[in-house]
Design an enzyme around this catalytic site. Sequence first.
Site, PDB file in Angstrom:
ATOM      1  N   LYS A 173      -8.621   8.780   4.968  1.00  0.00           N
ATOM      2  CA  LYS A 173      -7.335   8.862   4.286  1.00  0.00           C
ATOM      3  C   LYS A 173      -7.014   7.511   3.654  1.00  0.00           C
ATOM      4  O   LYS A 173      -6.709   6.545   4.351  1.00  0.00           O
ATOM      5  CB  LYS A 173      -6.199   9.233   5.239  1.00  0.00           C
ATOM      6  CG  LYS A 173      -4.898   9.562   4.478  1.00  0.00           C
ATOM      7  CD  LYS A 173      -3.676   9.515   5.351  1.00  0.00           C
ATOM      8  CE  LYS A 173      -2.952   8.193   5.255  1.00  0.00           C
ATOM      9  NZ  LYS A 173      -2.348   7.920   3.921  1.00  0.00           N
ATOM     10  N   GLU A 248      -6.934  -2.843  12.945  1.00  0.00           N
ATOM     11  CA  GLU A 248      -6.729  -4.127  12.275  1.00  0.00           C
ATOM     12  C   GLU A 248      -5.311  -4.095  11.742  1.00  0.00           C
ATOM     13  O   GLU A 248      -5.015  -3.389  10.780  1.00  0.00           O
ATOM     14  CB  GLU A 248      -7.770  -4.315  11.159  1.00  0.00           C
ATOM     15  CG  GLU A 248      -7.930  -5.774  10.730  1.00  0.00           C
ATOM     16  CD  GLU A 248      -6.928  -6.198   9.694  1.00  0.00           C
ATOM     17  OE1 GLU A 248      -5.908  -6.816  10.083  1.00  0.00           O
ATOM     18  OE2 GLU A 248      -7.135  -5.918   8.510  1.00  0.00           O
ATOM     19  N   CYS A 282      -3.408  -9.409   4.434  1.00  0.00           N
ATOM     20  CA  CYS A 282      -3.091  -9.677   5.841  1.00  0.00           C
ATOM     21  C   CYS A 282      -3.532 -11.061   6.267  1.00  0.00           C
ATOM     22  O   CYS A 282      -3.075 -11.581   7.285  1.00  0.00           O
ATOM     23  CB  CYS A 282      -3.732  -8.614   6.739  1.00  0.00           C
ATOM     24  SG  CYS A 282      -5.522  -8.506   6.582  1.00  0.00           S
ATOM     25  N   GLU A 384       6.196 -10.272   9.942  1.00  0.00           N
ATOM     26  CA  GLU A 384       5.328 -10.196   8.759  1.00  0.00           C
ATOM     27  C   GLU A 384       6.127  -9.731   7.551  1.00  0.00           C
ATOM     28  O   GLU A 384       6.746  -8.668   7.571  1.00  0.00           O
ATOM     29  CB  GLU A 384       4.166  -9.239   9.025  1.00  0.00           C
ATOM     30  CG  GLU A 384       3.161  -9.192   7.886  1.00  0.00           C
ATOM     31  CD  GLU A 384       1.985  -8.283   8.188  1.00  0.00           C
ATOM     32  OE1 GLU A 384       0.852  -8.647   7.819  1.00  0.00           O
ATOM     33  OE2 GLU A 384       2.199  -7.205   8.772  1.00  0.00           O
TER      34      GLU A 384
END
Length: 480
Positions: A173, A248, A282, A384
């Site tokens: 996906k 991750e 990231c 973040e």
Amino acid sequence: MDQILNYIDGKHFEPVAGKYLENINPAEGKTYGMLPDSDAEDVKLAVKAASAAFASWSAMPLSKRSAILLAIADLIDRDLDKLALAESMDQGKPLKLAKAVDIPRASANMRFYATASMHTSSESHFMEGEAINYTTRTAIGVAGCISPWNLPLYLFTWKIAPALAAGCTVVAKPSELTPMTAYLFSKLCIEAGLPAGVLNIVHGLGGKVGQAIVEHPEVRAISFTGGTVTGKTIAATAAPMFKKLSLELGGKNPNLIFADCDFEQAVSTSINSSFSNQGEICLCGSRILVERSLYQKFVDEFVKRTKELTVGDPLDEKTRVGALVSEGHMNKVLSYIDLAKKEGGKILCGGKRVVLSGRCATGYFVEPTVVVGLDQSCRTNQEEIFGPVVTIMPFDTEEEAISYANSNAYGLSATLWTENLKRAHRVAHQIKSGIIWVNCWLLRDLRTPFGGMKQSGIGREGGWEALRFFTEAKNVCIKL
């Protein structure tokens, strides 16, 4: 309007329920295509196809599997310009960046695992006078691969390449925000002769499609890259089912700059590590920590160069900072800039939405933003943001720098700038991050393990780690 279709059992299909989602060009803020709003029924069809294809694909000679994956890599190279344009339109990144990084890396991922699978070896252990043990590794079965929107084809292939090379079949996906290159990739798979059912791509929302993949009992492994909150949901579902997990997740990466650094290299690379891909990587260094004796000089030069970055149309060669991926994400980034002000931060440059003229007048652009004057424990430094926003803070001692670097819940990557070799080893050893770059950033050897500590995830991707993840080890003991 471009219409994207699901890729199941070697063919393209409309979603079972006949529903579609809008695909928006973030540089224009306008719909330019439609993608399937798939659900569990589409996932069931994909898993059925993957399960049926597993026996023949896993039993196929390695050389033949390798040749098919290499053929796909060749087609990616052939269609570099087409794929790069699609990536830029879908994600908002500068076309120049997509051509130089994203699409070449997708090809490299396919090539690396196509050849790595040919060089695997098994262990053997001799028990003198008693027995010999040897260990085999076999493909785990159907794997679920869920990839993010920031580096769409780059990270899509980073997952499916080792899975396919190991002999697994895949239900994948891609992000619903950036589906186009995965759809184009499926066409290349057909052209390259990938057998039907080996790779299946189901488009749609994470809560429907992603969750259905994670919940399906025949999907034995889940490889996911994305947000930490979503990672927790996946783990809560998959762990009781005893599925293998590779997660991750997020990062809030420190960039430590010591006074003895190569100043020019530290500044120029830190600009890239802060604002490449609009800060939507990231691995971006969003917390810059500078030794106090160098602090003001670094801040002055960093702000000067940040102001020189061109925010503009991703298709313009001069553009360094493109559009953020969606209106919702742009508003999130702007909300964090407002939060930084409330927490006592001073905005040295940027901080506002950029309104361009022409075709990009309604696009999702934000100025590269530099914030100083914040405490290490504030939300701006702990959470973040995933956009073109960095904070810069001074430190006095090596111990203080390490403490600041380790001060939040994430541990994906860190960057160190020093000419002192002993310090580089010493500090790298003490920072709790899965990847440490010394005097460089985003320099990647595909043979090395990739992943984070703490809330940045579990497991490792890359090199032999990925091939091991998609296989099961079996020990055979034969008595002499």
